[in-house]
Write a protein that holds these residues in place. Structure first.
Motif, mmCIF file in Angstrom:
data_model
loop_
_atom_site.group_PDB
_atom_site.id
_atom_site.type_symbol
_atom_site.label_atom_id
_atom_site.label_comp_id
_atom_site.label_asym_id
_atom_site.label_seq_id
_atom_site.Cartn_x
_atom_site.Cartn_y
_atom_site.Cartn_z
ATOM 1 N N ILE A 97 -40.935 -7.647 -24.220
ATOM 2 C CA ILE A 97 -40.400 -7.427 -23.548
ATOM 3 C C ILE A 97 -40.694 -6.530 -21.992
ATOM 4 C CG2 ILE A 97 -37.282 -5.892 -22.705
ATOM 5 C CD1 ILE A 97 -36.998 -6.838 -26.006
ATOM 6 N N ILE A 98 -40.919 -5.356 -22.588
ATOM 7 C CA ILE A 98 -41.698 -4.679 -22.012
ATOM 8 C C ILE A 98 -43.107 -4.800 -20.589
ATOM 9 C CG2 ILE A 98 -43.278 -2.623 -22.040
ATOM 10 C CD1 ILE A 98 -41.764 -1.741 -23.838
ATOM 11 N N ARG A 99 -44.078 -5.968 -21.564
ATOM 12 C CA ARG A 99 -45.112 -6.862 -20.918
ATOM 13 C C ARG A 99 -44.516 -6.953 -18.886
ATOM 14 N NH1 ARG A 99 -46.846 -9.140 -24.495
ATOM 15 N NH2 ARG A 99 -48.198 -7.622 -25.039
ATOM 16 N N THR A 139 -32.428 -3.679 -19.922
ATOM 17 C CA THR A 139 -33.697 -3.477 -20.759
ATOM 18 C C THR A 139 -33.961 -2.520 -21.384
ATOM 19 O OG1 THR A 139 -34.820 -3.051 -18.183
ATOM 20 C CG2 THR A 139 -35.965 -2.062 -20.243
ATOM 21 N N GLU A 140 -32.900 -1.403 -21.761
ATOM 22 C CA GLU A 140 -32.683 -0.598 -23.364
ATOM 23 C C GLU A 140 -31.597 -1.743 -24.138
ATOM 24 O OE1 GLU A 140 -31.142 3.447 -22.940
ATOM 25 O OE2 GLU A 140 -31.890 3.866 -21.600
ATOM 26 N N GLU A 141 -30.684 -2.043 -23.472
ATOM 27 C CA GLU A 141 -30.068 -3.759 -24.353
ATOM 28 C C GLU A 141 -30.606 -4.394 -24.855
ATOM 29 O OE1 GLU A 141 -26.753 -4.299 -22.025
ATOM 30 O OE2 GLU A 141 -25.980 -2.537 -21.704
ATOM 31 N N ALA A 142 -31.901 -4.800 -24.491
ATOM 32 C CA ALA A 142 -32.513 -6.063 -24.461
ATOM 33 C C ALA A 142 -33.827 -6.082 -25.315
ATOM 34 C CB ALA A 142 -33.144 -6.480 -23.386
ATOM 35 N N ILE A 143 -34.206 -4.302 -25.517
ATOM 36 C CA ILE A 143 -35.011 -3.435 -26.645
ATOM 37 C C ILE A 143 -33.945 -2.791 -27.719
ATOM 38 C CG2 ILE A 143 -36.331 -1.212 -27.574
ATOM 39 C CD1 ILE A 143 -36.852 -1.238 -24.251
ATOM 40 N N ALA A 144 -32.648 -2.670 -27.539
ATOM 41 C CA ALA A 144 -32.086 -2.027 -28.927
ATOM 42 C C ALA A 144 -31.713 -3.646 -29.721
ATOM 43 C CB ALA A 144 -30.385 -1.547 -28.228
ATOM 44 N N GLU A 145 -31.659 -4.539 -28.848
ATOM 45 C CA GLU A 145 -30.849 -6.093 -29.238
ATOM 46 C C GLU A 145 -32.393 -6.294 -30.549
ATOM 47 O OE1 GLU A 145 -31.016 -10.216 -30.327
ATOM 48 O OE2 GLU A 145 -32.156 -9.546 -29.277
ATOM 49 N N VAL A 146 -33.376 -6.377 -30.112
ATOM 50 C CA VAL A 146 -34.525 -6.540 -30.917
ATOM 51 C C VAL A 146 -34.983 -5.748 -31.956
ATOM 52 C CG1 VAL A 146 -37.595 -6.075 -31.102
ATOM 53 C CG2 VAL A 146 -35.722 -7.732 -29.334
ATOM 54 N N LEU A 147 -35.094 -4.159 -31.753
ATOM 55 C CA LEU A 147 -34.653 -3.650 -32.972
ATOM 56 C C LEU A 147 -33.550 -4.169 -34.167
ATOM 57 C CD1 LEU A 147 -35.499 -0.276 -30.771
ATOM 58 C CD2 LEU A 147 -36.459 -1.885 -31.688
ATOM 59 N N GLY A 148 -31.985 -3.590 -33.760
ATOM 60 C CA GLY A 148 -31.288 -4.499 -34.545
ATOM 61 C C GLY A 148 -31.430 -5.142 -35.230
ATOM 62 N N ARG A 149 -32.421 -6.179 -35.063
ATOM 63 C CA ARG A 149 -32.686 -7.789 -36.159
ATOM 64 C C ARG A 149 -33.981 -6.785 -36.881
ATOM 65 N NH1 ARG A 149 -34.745 -10.962 -31.203
ATOM 66 N NH2 ARG A 149 -36.696 -10.337 -31.993
ATOM 67 N N ASP A 150 -34.580 -5.346 -36.799
ATOM 68 C CA ASP A 150 -34.936 -5.131 -37.872
ATOM 69 C C ASP A 150 -34.583 -4.521 -39.248
ATOM 70 O OD1 ASP A 150 -37.051 -3.971 -39.262
ATOM 71 O OD2 ASP A 150 -38.214 -3.471 -37.576
ATOM 72 N N ASN A 157 -29.242 3.939 -35.054
ATOM 73 C CA ASN A 157 -30.334 3.740 -34.364
ATOM 74 C C ASN A 157 -31.111 3.430 -33.713
ATOM 75 O OD1 ASN A 157 -30.726 6.475 -36.045
ATOM 76 N ND2 ASN A 157 -31.604 6.015 -37.510
ATOM 77 N N ALA A 158 -30.822 1.886 -34.013
ATOM 78 C CA ALA A 158 -31.278 0.864 -32.991
ATOM 79 C C ALA A 158 -31.542 1.441 -31.344
ATOM 80 C CB ALA A 158 -30.996 -0.342 -32.611
ATOM 81 N N GLY A 159 -29.908 2.067 -30.489
ATOM 82 C CA GLY A 159 -30.224 2.222 -28.952
ATOM 83 C C GLY A 159 -30.802 3.331 -28.822
ATOM 84 N N THR A 160 -30.689 4.690 -29.681
ATOM 85 C CA THR A 160 -31.470 5.601 -29.702
ATOM 86 C C THR A 160 -32.992 5.423 -29.294
ATOM 87 O OG1 THR A 160 -29.314 6.817 -30.786
ATOM 88 C CG2 THR A 160 -31.854 7.739 -30.278
ATOM 89 N N LEU A 161 -33.304 4.932 -30.509
ATOM 90 C CA LEU A 161 -34.748 4.554 -29.600
ATOM 91 C C LEU A 161 -34.720 3.468 -28.652
ATOM 92 C CD1 LEU A 161 -35.533 3.159 -33.489
ATOM 93 C CD2 LEU A 161 -36.158 4.824 -32.976
ATOM 94 N N ALA A 162 -34.265 2.817 -28.414
ATOM 95 C CA ALA A 162 -34.002 1.485 -27.183
ATOM 96 C C ALA A 162 -34.313 2.266 -26.292
ATOM 97 C CB ALA A 162 -33.188 0.687 -27.088
ATOM 98 N N HIS A 163 -33.324 3.536 -26.396
ATOM 99 C CA HIS A 163 -32.813 4.995 -25.202
ATOM 100 C C HIS A 163 -35.113 5.600 -25.196
ATOM 101 C CE1 HIS A 163 -31.571 7.587 -22.377
ATOM 102 N NE2 HIS A 163 -32.219 8.107 -22.833
#
Length: 200
Positions: A97-99, A139-150, A157-163
């Protein structure tokens, strides 16, 4: 019964054509000379419109930069989200996502740093500024979605980590000390920081 879509009227087509010319002119001038060296009059002249008309679409040069960069940022984010869908490793999916966002930012470093400053400090009531903030939130939501799969990451914590990850990325792209770094150097630093954050 489906409702037929209304054809776009001449006035709306003219407005869109002017907007397209403004964006193309601003993008070219900003890329060739840097945002600080370009005047709104130069943009208006290149777009073949009056300066007063230009300000109907963007009230300042900062807003024009947001208008131009938002489109590039949105395309980069879409590319990153599409890539992340097929990656199972959490860190690699976040980096996917970041790249493209970092690559987009490094195309014209000083313009992109100015864009990030406008995003943070610009007039939040202006529509292009609002669009930039919306992209940041996406961007945060996209990252949170990925973290939420883990399964190792608590969903709360996914939203906070994404932030935090998003903030680290934007700060890394904006600070002066990183202005001369390449895409790969910046991505490597971000990857190390995000790995530590996810392991914590």
């Amino acid at each position: 019964m489906a409702v037929a879509s209304q054809p776009i009227g001449r006035r709306e087509r003219n407005k869109q054509a002017k907007l397209d010319r403004i964006v193309a002119a601003a993008r070219e001038l900003f890329a060739d000379h840097g945002v600080d060296e370009v005047t709104t009059q130069q943009i208006a002249d290149k777009a073949d419109i009056g300066a007063g008309t230009l300000f109907l679409y963007a009230k300042s040069k900062g807003e024009l930069l947001l208008l131009v960069q938002n489109a590039s940022y949105a395309a980069a984010l879409n590319k990153g989200q599409a890539a992340a869908k097929s990656i199972s490793d959490t860190l690699e999916a976040v980096m996917a996502i970041i790249r493209p966002v970092v690559e987009c930012n490094r195309t014209q470093v000083e313009n992109s740093r100015t864009y990030l400053r406008e995003m943070v400090f610009g007039d939040h009531e202006e529509p292009h500024h609002h669009d930039a903030l919306r992209l940041s939130a996406q961007t945060e939501e996209a990252i949170a979605e990925v973290l939420g799969r883990d399964k190792q990451i608590q969903s709360a914590n996914a939203g906070t980590l994404a932030h935090i990850i998003s903030a680290v990325m934007f700060l890394s792209m904006a600070i002066s000390i990183n202005a001369a770094k390449t895409v790969n150097e910046l991505l490597q630093e971000l990857k190390i920081q995000i790995r530590v954050l996810l392991q914590g």
